[in-house]
Structures are given as structure tokens and as C-alpha cells.
Design a protein around this motif. Structure first.
Motif, PDB file in Angstrom:
ATOM      1  N   GLU A 179       3.498  -3.007   9.508  1.00  0.00           N
ATOM      2  CA  GLU A 179       2.416  -3.233   8.533  1.00  0.00           C
ATOM      3  C   GLU A 179       2.883  -2.779   7.166  1.00  0.00           C
ATOM      4  OE1 GLU A 179      -1.012  -2.153  11.746  1.00  0.00           O
ATOM      5  OE2 GLU A 179      -1.186  -1.238   9.740  1.00  0.00           O
ATOM      6  N   LEU A 180       2.713  -3.653   6.220  1.00  0.00           N
ATOM      7  CA  LEU A 180       3.094  -3.328   4.844  1.00  0.00           C
ATOM      8  C   LEU A 180       1.831  -3.359   3.996  1.00  0.00           C
ATOM      9  CD1 LEU A 180       5.374  -2.962   2.677  1.00  0.00           C
ATOM     10  CD2 LEU A 180       5.259  -5.434   2.361  1.00  0.00           C
ATOM     11  N   ARG A 181       1.625  -2.283   3.225  1.00  0.00           N
ATOM     12  CA  ARG A 181       0.418  -2.219   2.386  1.00  0.00           C
ATOM     13  C   ARG A 181       0.804  -1.997   0.933  1.00  0.00           C
ATOM     14  NH1 ARG A 181      -4.707   0.316   0.975  1.00  0.00           N
ATOM     15  NH2 ARG A 181      -3.980   2.376   0.374  1.00  0.00           N
ATOM     16  N   ASN A 182       0.192  -2.745   0.063  1.00  0.00           N
ATOM     17  CA  ASN A 182       0.345  -2.489  -1.366  1.00  0.00           C
ATOM     18  C   ASN A 182      -0.673  -1.414  -1.731  1.00  0.00           C
ATOM     19  OD1 ASN A 182       0.256  -2.427  -4.139  1.00  0.00           O
ATOM     20  ND2 ASN A 182       0.260  -4.659  -4.412  1.00  0.00           N
ATOM     21  N   ALA A 183      -0.203  -0.191  -1.889  1.00  0.00           N
ATOM     22  CA  ALA A 183      -1.107   0.936  -2.111  1.00  0.00           C
ATOM     23  C   ALA A 183      -1.320   1.210  -3.598  1.00  0.00           C
ATOM     24  CB  ALA A 183      -0.550   2.176  -1.410  1.00  0.00           C
ATOM     25  N   GLY A 184      -0.823   0.332  -4.450  1.00  0.00           N
ATOM     26  CA  GLY A 184      -0.983   0.564  -5.884  1.00  0.00           C
ATOM     27  C   GLY A 184      -2.032  -0.352  -6.482  1.00  0.00           C
TER      28      GLY A 184
END
Ligand code: NOJ
Length: 728
Positions: A636-641
Motif C-alpha cells: 500500500e502506497l499513501r500520499n501523506a502530504g
């Protein structure tokens, strides 16, 4: 001869029949003529062309070529057209980033489009054939030609090399806007000892097959029409006279139907190598090895016929060479359409080409450091100082191998920032030093004064174009000239320094990092480098480039490539730096340096963005796989910005125990993924078990059962790890 007597002109015949009919009509001299490539269109060559004694020209201007082609087609006995080559390496008039920069995009689509545009512009200039892609695995940043390479990794270089071949040749190499590719330099040229150009390469058979050959093979399988043999000797045998690599591996084992051209005089240079005692022996060795076309030197022309008569060459080798040259000419459609279409200079630098070059430059920049200085927020700025010898250097920002570029066509960072920043922002500009190499410091005072007056300093340092490329190897990889001094003087003003580096290679950035708040590595970004950099600096785009090659802490670490072996005494992170313990009781005895780090400053695959990417839940569908099966892995890849951004997700493996020691990590696959702020996506990979195979030193392929590790993450040091087993 009438058309009826030239059956090979009949387009309805199958390709091989056309080739064979023509070949069988040729005299020995005409066959040998096909095997010579000439670079200077001197008067006497008109007659040589008329007699069918020249097969190809390189670097000849369009008008001269048209004249020579007319002689070849209309006045020679068989009317065999000439094929015209030129080095169109990363663009013709619209320059894309240097290939090493393009490799940082990890984006085959971008690279394919760049080659397509190069082909379109080059064919408009009458060129049939480029000498690219260069897929030499390059682990040594001292080597000036690392700029032309696709980096240190075989999977990345294979994917992007194939993309270039596809871009140059298109679906049909005979289309008016396609050109033939030439995969070079076959083989091992990038392994030059000490990073000194043209130097010896010593590569064991296993390493050759596991690391250096895969990109060549991938390009051959993708249908590249030609290969170029190299300058270097490989394990003592010059590659332009090497039957093992050319006749055995390329032509027999891989069954490659294309043509092999030598590098410039690399056949007669075998005399310097000490491999041929004279031109005749050089010709004999190269023809026997399978080099079909001799670039520039004249050993085939002068000696091939005599060697054949003396029984030192086989007729079938000459036939094979001529056949391959002819085949390429047929595939390029030169028999059907020998003359270029009417000139269309309006396509040079046209808007779609410029926009594609801008996108490629944007994707190629790698953000190496950012303490929050980037992106700039223009609303808070009143005065900006733009400093450095590369802020406004149009000819330098396109980099090496840009024969047809014009400096004034480049859009520089200075010009682009002037356009992009609000008109209320005052811009000051000074180069600081006259050129990147200069040690003149008289410009410092003006630069420092501008820095003092500014809210932020944008500093453009690095290497001018001349410092990389062929025969431009460097032993010192820090900023050349007085640029380090300039950087420190500017930093001493206390102002925020954003450093943009343009260079043809990884530089040693250790002394640079403490003095800059942010470092953006732009390579040589090409014609549209300025607008691309303005977009990145001002946050219209988030950086997405990843390093295609490791960046060393200091020159002594070289080669610093990531996919090395472990050793029996692996370097330990505890014993990094100065020696520890006492002479009688030293700590360590591991593969470290006692006076420096063993880890590179920035690893392969590394690159920051303006957002933060989080990886979690690495999952394997099964922890067992069999030969013929597939390893299915996801994360799982999340854009946390708070910005949309693109991440290159990389999959690495390690074969823990094998009959030959294996690298500590090997890239096996990658995907570029664009995510909106807050978005999460499952990124899935399918890795065929066959890709775990390797070659040994007897050229035998092994797919060995056993334990493997797998990682997925944002660079070659990523820590999300799983284990699986290849079952017998
Ligand atoms: C020498 C270079 O090594 C090669 O890459 C290039 O294509 C040829 N010269 C032709 O210019």
C-alpha cells in the motif's frame, strides 16, 4: 541495368528474397564496398560511390548526402542506396535531458517519446540512422560517458534502452519519420578501469551475462536494426575483433539478424591494443569476429579481398556482412524511397516537441535535500538572487552529444524564472564565475552583494557541457573551478540557498550539502531545462526523479553501485568512519574503509518529492513459487502530504544462497504511481520466477531452488521486506 534486371526493387517480394537476389548480383568488390562507412564527403568519394565502394556515410550534411545518394542510386551499377548515420543521442534540435537524466525519470513512455521526437527531427534533416541508444552499464562517475548512459542497473537500462529503440524506429522503420537505432557500445565499454575512457574492461563471463549483456539482448529482441562494437578490450580481446561476443553470442546464440558497425577506427586501433600487427590483420580479425561495417578506417577496403584470396577469410563471412548491411537498407525502405522527403524545418523546436522536452526535464530532476526551502512560495518573495555559471548557459544546459543543438534555442532558468515569478519580484542575476571550470573569483563580490539583498538565493552550479562525454573523464568529482568557494561565500551571507546542480555525472556532493537548504539535481536538462526547473522550484510540479546511479561520498568509494556482493566480511554500519579499538584489539575486520563511509551518499533509486510517501502492508500472495510460476507481491502506497505527486515504486530481490554469490539486492521491477494528497493505492507486481535465474562463469543458466528476500519501496535501501522460497 533496367528495372526488370533489378528484381530486388520489387516491393512485393519477401525481404530475404530481395536481399539474396541483390547479394547474388554483386561482385566481391561491391560486397566489400557495402562494408565501409565514410565520414568526409571528399570529391574522390563521388567516384567511390559510383563504383559501389562505399556503403554508408556518417555526419554528412543533408545537401551533400542528397548528391551522393543520387550518384549511388542512379550512377552505380546496381543502384544500392547509401545509409546515412549521425549521433542523435538525446535529441536533434530539440534537446531532451542527457540520457542519464532521462533515466532518472524511470519512465519508458517519456524516453520513448523523446526518441520519437529525435527521430522525427533527424529524419527531416535527411538522417536514416542514429548511433543510440548507449546501454553500457555505468558504475563509475569518473567516466565522462556515464552522461550518455542509462545508469548502473541492468533492468532499468534494458527497459529504457528498449523504449529508445521503439521511439527511434517506430512501428515501421521505413516510415518517413523513423530512423534506425544502433545499440552501443558492444560490450563492456562502461566498465573502463579507473573510469578512464577507452580503458580496458575485465568482466567475468557471469558478470557479463548477468549485468552487462541484458540491456543489449533486450534491445536486440526489441528489433534494434544495428549494434556498434566498442573501443575497449574485454578480458584482453578488443571488442571490435571479438568473435566470442559478436559472432558467438550476438549472432549465433541470440540469432540477431541486424548489422554490426565498428566504432570510429576501432578496427585499426586494434594495432595499438597489440591485437593486430597491421591493418590487414585488423581487418581479418574484425571480419572473422563479425563486424559488418567499418566506421572510417579503411582496412576492409584495402585488405578484405586479398585476405579472401589468401584463404584467411571465408567467403561466407563477407557475404554475411554485406547481407546484413543490405538488409538494414531494405528494412529502412531506402531501396523504395532513397531520397529524403522535402525539408520540413518547421518541425524543429515545434511546440509539441518543446512541451515533451519540458516534461522529460521535469521528470528527470532529482530532489536530493530539502529542509523546507522548496517549493518557493512566490507570494512571500520580494527579491530573488539568481547566481551561478549555469543559470543562463543555453549551450551548457543541453550537455554533451548535442551536435545539432543551438545554445540560443535553450530556455534557461534565468529566462524561465523571469517569466514565471510575479512581476513584483525583483530578480538580480550574476554568474559569480565566468564558467564552471574557472578559478576566477572577481565576480564573487557582485554575487555576494546580490545574495545579501535577496530573500532567497537560487544558485545554479555544476559542470558545463564540456566536462562530460567522450574522452572527458574526471579524477576529481567535486564542483570544478571555484564554485565550492562561491557556494560557501554565498552561504556565509546567512540567506537561504537553494542549489540546482546541472552536471553530466554524479558529483561528490559531500562538501556541498551543509551549505544549501535544498539541492535539486537537474543533470543537463536540455532545451527546456529552464521552464522545467521553474515549475519545480515554484511548486507547480513536485520532483519525481530517482537516481539511476549511486552517488558516492567521495571518489575513493567508487564504484559505489548498489547491486554488489556481500563479501565474507560484510561492511558493518558500526565501523563506519575512523578506526576504532587499539592496534592490538582493533574493531572491525570488515569490508569497510577505516577513514570513510562504505555506503554511498545517495543510493540508487533515491529521490525526494514535495510530499511524503508512506509504504505499508507488503504482502506476498504465496511464499512459495515454482519454476514457471509468478511471485505476486503488493504494497500500500499513501500520499501523506498535501500535493499531488508521483512516486517510483521499486521491487528488489536477493537470492540468499546460490552456487555463485549473488548481489545483496537487484532491482526487478518498478512502477511510477501518481497519487492525490491523502490517496492510497495498492501497487501490485508480478515477478516471473524465471527472472531469478543467473549465469555462471561457464555461461550456464541456473534457476536454483532456495530462499529469497524481497523488498518494495522508494529506493534501493528500502526496508519493507518479505521472504519467499523457490521450490525445486
Ligand atoms: C565514437 C563514439 O564512441 C561513438 O559513440 C559514436 O557513435 C561514433 N564516434 C560516431 O560519431
Amino acid at each position: 541495368m533496367t528495372a526488370l534486371q533489378r528484381p530486388w526493387l520489387n516491393k512485393q517480394l519477401p525481404l530475404e528474397e530481395r536481399v539474396e537476389t541483390l547479394l547474388s548480383a554483386m561482385t566481391l568488390e561491391e560486397k566489400i564496398g557495402q562494408m565501409w562507412q565514410v565520414h568526409d564527403p571528399k570529391d574522390q568519394h563521388d567516384q567511390n560511390v559510383r563504383e559501389g565502394r562505399i556503403g554508408s556515410f556518417l555526419n554528412v550534411p543533408r545537401d551533400q548526402l542528397a548528391r551522393l545518394q543520387r550518384i549511388a542510386v542512379e550512377e552505380s551499377r546496381l543502384g544500392v542506396p547509401i545509409v546515412a548515420g549521425r549521433d542523435v543521442i538525446h535529441g536533434y534540435r530539440t534537446l531532451f535531458p542527457i540520457p542519464l537524466g532521462q533515466a532518472a525519470s524511470f519512465n519508458p513512455e517519456t524516453v520513448r517519446l523523446g526518441a520519437k521526437i529525435a527521430a522525427r527531427e533527424a529524419s527531416a534533416a535527411g538522417i536514416h540512422w542514429t548511433f543510440a541508444p548507449m546501454v553500457d552499464i555505468s558504475r563509475d562517475p569518473r567516466w565522462g560517458r556515464i552522461a550518455e548512459s542509462l545508469g548502473e542497473d541492468p533492468v532499468l537500462a534494458s527497459r529504457l534502452g528498449v523504449a529508445m529503440v521503439e521511439g527511434f524506429q517506430g512501428d515501421d522503420p521505413a516510415a518517413p519519420d523513423s530512423i534506425a537505432a544502433c545499440v552501443k557500445h558492444y560490450v563492456g565499454y562502461g566498465a573502463a578501469e579507473g573510469g578512464r575512457d577507452y580503458n580496458t574492461a575485465l568482466i567475468p563471463e557471469s558478470e557479463l551475462r548477468n549485468v552487462y549483456l541484458p540491456p543489449f539482448r533486450a534491445c536486440a529482441e526489441a528489433g534494434a536494426l544495428s549494434f556498434m562494437s566498442a573501443f575497449n578490450d574485454l578480458n584482453g580481446v578488443p571488442t571490435s575483433g571479438n568473435p566470442h561476443t559478436i559472432r558467438n553470442i550476438l549472432k549465433t546464440e541470440w540469432n540477431y539478424p541486424g548489422m554490426v558497425v565498428s566504432d570510429w577506427c576501432s578496427i585499426t586501433e586494434m594495432i595499438n591494443h597489440g591485437y593486430a600487427c597491421d591493418e590487414a590483420e585488423a581487418a581479418q580479425r574484425s571480419i572473422a569476429a563479425g563486424v559488418d561495417l567499418e566506421m572510417v578506417s579503411e582496412s576492409y577496403r584495402n585488405h578484405a579481398a586479398g585476405l579472401l584470396r589468401a584463404g584467411k577469410l571465408r567467403q561466407e563471412w563477407i557475404d554475411d556482412a554485406a547481407r546484413r548491411v543490405l538488409r538494414m537498407k531494405f528494412v529502412l525502405g531506402l531501396f523504395d524511397n532513397p531520397y529524403p522527403a522535402p525539408a520540413t524545418p518547421e518541425i524543429f523546436l515545434c511546440e509539441p516537441h518543446l512541451q515533451a522536452a519540458r516534461r522529460a526535464a521535469t521528470e528527470s530532476c532529482v530532489l536530493l535535500k530539502n529542509n523546507g526551502a522548496l517549493p518557493l512560495s512566490p507570494s512571500g518573495l520580494k527579491r530573488v538572487a539568481i547566481i551561478g555559471p549555469l543559470a543562463n548557459a543555453g549551450a551548457d544546459q543541453v550537455g554533451c552529444w548535442a551536435m545539432d543543438a543551438r545554445g540560443e534555442d535553450s530556455q534557461t532558468p534565468l529566462a524561465a524564472l523571469r517569466q514565471s515569478l510575479p512581476s513584483t519580484v525583483v530578480l538580480d542575476y550574476s554568474p559569480g564565475v565566468p564558467s564552471s571550470r574557472s578559478v576566477d573569483t572577481t565576480g564573487f563580490a557582485e554575487a555576494i552583494a546580490q545574495a545579501r539583498a535577496a530573500d532567497v538565493v537560487l544558485l545554479f552550479l555544476g559542470e558545463e557541457a564540456l566536462l562530460s562525454g567522450e574522452a572527458h573523464s574526471r579524477a576529481f568529482l567535486t564542483l570544478p573551478g571555484s564554485q565550492q568557494q562561491l557556494l560557501e561565500a554565498i552561504a556565509a551571507t546567512g540567506k537561504t540557498v537553494v542549489l540546482v546542480i546541472m552536471a553530466g555525472r554524479p558529483l561528490v556532493l559531500t562538501p556541498v550539502l551543509p551549505h544549501a537548504s535544498a539541492v535539486l539535481y537537474a543533470w543537463h536538462p536540455g532545451t527546456m531545462g529552464g521552464p522545467a526547473l521553474a515549475d519545480l522550484l515554484l511548486g507547480k510540479e513536485s520532483p519525481s526523479g530517482k537516481l539511476p546511479v549511486s552517488f558516492p561520498v567521495m571518489e575513493g568509494q567508487i564504484p559505489a553501485y548498489y547491486n554488489k556482493r556481500n563479501t565474507g566480511r560484510p561492511p558493518s554500519d558500526e565501523s563506519r568512519g575512523l578506526p576504532q579499538g587499539t592496534p592490538l584489539d582493533p574493531v572491525g575486520f570488515s569490508a569497510n574503509y577505516i577513514d570513510g563511509d562504505h555506503l554511498p551518499l545517495f543510493p540508487f533509486g533515491f529521490g525526494l518529492s514535495y510530499t511524503r510517501f508512506e509504504y505499508q502492508n507488503l504482502t506476498l500472495k504465496s511464499s512459495d513459487v515454482r519454476a514457471g510460476g509468478v511471485i505476486e507481491a503488493s504494497i500500500e502506497l499513501r500520499n501523506a502530504g498535501s500535493m499531488p505527486a508521483t512516486e517510483t515504486v521499486q521491487l528488489y530481490v536477493r537470492d540468499l544462497f546460490a552456487s555463485l554469490t549473488r548481489p545483496v539486492r537487484e532491482l526487478k521491477d518498478f512502477q511510477r504511481v501518481t497519487l492525490a494528497p491523502g490517496e492510497t493505492r495498492v501497487v501490485a507486481f508480478k515477478l516471473p520466477a524465471e527472472q531469478l535465474a543467473f549465469y555462471d562463469n561457464e555461461a550456464k543458466r541456473h534457476l536454483e531452488a532456495g530462499d529469497f528476500k524481497l523488498w518494495i519501496g522508494g529506493d534501493s535501501r528500502c526496508t519493507n521486506e518479505a521472504a519467499f522460497r523457490l521450490l525445486a
